[in-house]
Design a protein around this motif. Sequence first.
Motif, PDB file in Angstrom:
ATOM      1  N   GLY A 162      11.394  45.735  -2.505  1.00 50.06           N
ATOM      2  CA  GLY A 162      10.044  45.212  -2.705  1.00 50.06           C
ATOM      3  C   GLY A 162       9.735  44.156  -1.664  1.00 50.06           C
ATOM      4  N   ALA A 163       8.987  43.182  -2.033  1.00 47.19           N
ATOM      5  CA  ALA A 163       8.583  42.110  -1.136  1.00 47.19           C
ATOM      6  C   ALA A 163       9.782  41.268  -0.706  1.00 47.19           C
ATOM      7  CB  ALA A 163       7.561  41.221  -1.828  1.00 47.19           C
ATOM      8  N   LYS A 164       9.702  40.733   0.485  1.00 51.59           N
ATOM      9  CA  LYS A 164      10.762  39.864   1.006  1.00 51.59           C
ATOM     10  C   LYS A 164      11.026  38.697   0.044  1.00 51.59           C
ATOM     11  CE  LYS A 164      12.002  37.238   5.112  1.00 51.59           C
ATOM     12  NZ  LYS A 164      11.569  36.788   6.435  1.00 51.59           N
ATOM     13  N   TYR A 165       9.974  38.167  -0.551  1.00 50.65           N
ATOM     14  CA  TYR A 165      10.106  37.025  -1.464  1.00 50.65           C
ATOM     15  C   TYR A 165      11.037  37.336  -2.629  1.00 50.65           C
ATOM     16  CZ  TYR A 165       8.934  33.149  -4.513  1.00 50.65           C
ATOM     17  OH  TYR A 165       9.009  32.045  -5.311  1.00 50.65           O
ATOM     18  N   THR A 166      10.936  38.535  -3.190  1.00 48.97           N
ATOM     19  CA  THR A 166      11.717  38.851  -4.388  1.00 48.97           C
ATOM     20  C   THR A 166      13.134  39.329  -4.079  1.00 48.97           C
ATOM     21  OG1 THR A 166      10.835  41.116  -4.480  1.00 48.97           O
ATOM     22  CG2 THR A 166       9.676  39.419  -5.756  1.00 48.97           C
ATOM     23  N   ARG A 167      13.415  39.708  -2.839  1.00 46.83           N
ATOM     24  CA  ARG A 167      14.750  40.235  -2.499  1.00 46.83           C
ATOM     25  C   ARG A 167      15.871  39.275  -2.851  1.00 46.83           C
ATOM     26  NH1 ARG A 167      12.855  42.452   3.171  1.00 46.83           N
ATOM     27  NH2 ARG A 167      11.497  44.063   2.326  1.00 46.83           N
ATOM     28  N   ALA A 168      15.675  38.005  -2.574  1.00 46.58           N
ATOM     29  CA  ALA A 168      16.710  37.006  -2.840  1.00 46.58           C
ATOM     30  C   ALA A 168      16.587  36.404  -4.230  1.00 46.58           C
ATOM     31  CB  ALA A 168      16.643  35.900  -1.790  1.00 46.58           C
ATOM     32  N   ARG A 169      15.623  36.857  -5.006  1.00 48.23           N
ATOM     33  CA  ARG A 169      15.357  36.262  -6.316  1.00 48.23           C
ATOM     34  C   ARG A 169      15.440  37.285  -7.442  1.00 48.23           C
ATOM     35  NH1 ARG A 169      12.330  33.768  -2.431  1.00 48.23           N
ATOM     36  NH2 ARG A 169      12.160  31.499  -2.577  1.00 48.23           N
ATOM     37  N   LYS A 170      16.117  38.375  -7.229  1.00 50.69           N
ATOM     38  CA  LYS A 170      16.224  39.411  -8.262  1.00 50.69           C
ATOM     39  C   LYS A 170      17.387  39.123  -9.186  1.00 50.69           C
ATOM     40  CE  LYS A 170      18.741  42.362  -5.243  1.00 50.69           C
ATOM     41  NZ  LYS A 170      18.994  43.356  -4.392  1.00 50.69           N
TER      42      LYS A 170
ATOM     43  N   GLY B 258      13.159  31.560 -11.696  1.00 50.86           N
ATOM     44  CA  GLY B 258      12.068  30.993 -12.487  1.00 50.86           C
ATOM     45  C   GLY B 258      10.732  30.964 -11.767  1.00 50.86           C
ATOM     46  N   SER B 259      10.703  31.353 -10.509  1.00 47.95           N
ATOM     47  CA  SER B 259       9.443  31.375  -9.768  1.00 47.95           C
ATOM     48  C   SER B 259       8.651  32.626 -10.143  1.00 47.95           C
ATOM     49  CB  SER B 259       9.704  31.329  -8.260  1.00 47.95           C
ATOM     50  OG  SER B 259      10.414  32.481  -7.840  1.00 47.95           O
ATOM     51  N   TYR B 260       7.378  32.623  -9.782  1.00 47.20           N
ATOM     52  CA  TYR B 260       6.499  33.741 -10.084  1.00 47.20           C
ATOM     53  C   TYR B 260       6.081  34.440  -8.799  1.00 47.20           C
ATOM     54  CZ  TYR B 260       6.107  31.609 -14.671  1.00 47.20           C
ATOM     55  OH  TYR B 260       6.387  31.068 -15.899  1.00 47.20           O
ATOM     56  N   TYR B 261       5.920  35.753  -8.903  1.00 46.18           N
ATOM     57  CA  TYR B 261       5.447  36.549  -7.778  1.00 46.18           C
ATOM     58  C   TYR B 261       4.296  37.407  -8.270  1.00 46.18           C
ATOM     59  CZ  TYR B 261       5.104  40.082  -4.188  1.00 46.18           C
ATOM     60  OH  TYR B 261       4.622  40.924  -3.216  1.00 46.18           O
ATOM     61  N   GLY B 262       3.164  37.332  -7.604  1.00 44.34           N
ATOM     62  CA  GLY B 262       2.020  38.161  -7.942  1.00 44.34           C
ATOM     63  C   GLY B 262       1.881  39.282  -6.936  1.00 44.34           C
ATOM     64  N   GLY B 263       1.528  40.465  -7.410  1.00 44.13           N
ATOM     65  CA  GLY B 263       1.400  41.593  -6.506  1.00 44.13           C
ATOM     66  C   GLY B 263       0.365  42.594  -6.968  1.00 44.13           C
ATOM     67  N   TYR B 264       0.227  43.637  -6.160  1.00 46.50           N
ATOM     68  CA  TYR B 264      -0.710  44.724  -6.415  1.00 46.50           C
ATOM     69  C   TYR B 264       0.040  46.040  -6.315  1.00 46.50           C
ATOM     70  CZ  TYR B 264      -3.854  48.511  -5.232  1.00 46.50           C
ATOM     71  OH  TYR B 264      -4.483  49.715  -5.224  1.00 46.50           O
ATOM     72  N   THR B 265      -0.293  46.986  -7.173  1.00 50.44           N
ATOM     73  CA  THR B 265       0.299  48.312  -7.105  1.00 50.44           C
ATOM     74  C   THR B 265      -0.604  49.321  -7.799  1.00 50.44           C
ATOM     75  OG1 THR B 265       2.336  49.582  -7.489  1.00 50.44           O
ATOM     76  CG2 THR B 265       1.631  48.108  -9.257  1.00 50.44           C
TER      77      THR B 265
END
Length: 100
Positions: free
Chosen positions: A40-48, A18-25
Amino acid sequence: MAKSKETHIFYVLECKDGSYYGGYTTNIDRRIKEHNEGKGAKYTRARKPVELVHSRGYSSKREAMQAEYAFKQLSRIKKEQFLAEMREGEECAPTEEFSE
């Protein structure tokens, strides 16, 4: 979600928790695939898995990265307000109306 024809893209993902991740591409389809493959980002690896909830194209990398930075500075409540406005069709950047 409409795809942008602009070269530089600020995007927001909603993660499984339920958390949000902002990025650029510069390639949104490739980047989402990378996030969901754990590359992808370390933050999203455990939250996919992650799901795209917002994207906006900009004509310069600087503008897109400024939008990403501004989004990341928002509180959870302000992020939710920003995303709700985007779903309703309002056109604004995270820096314009939702900065704290």
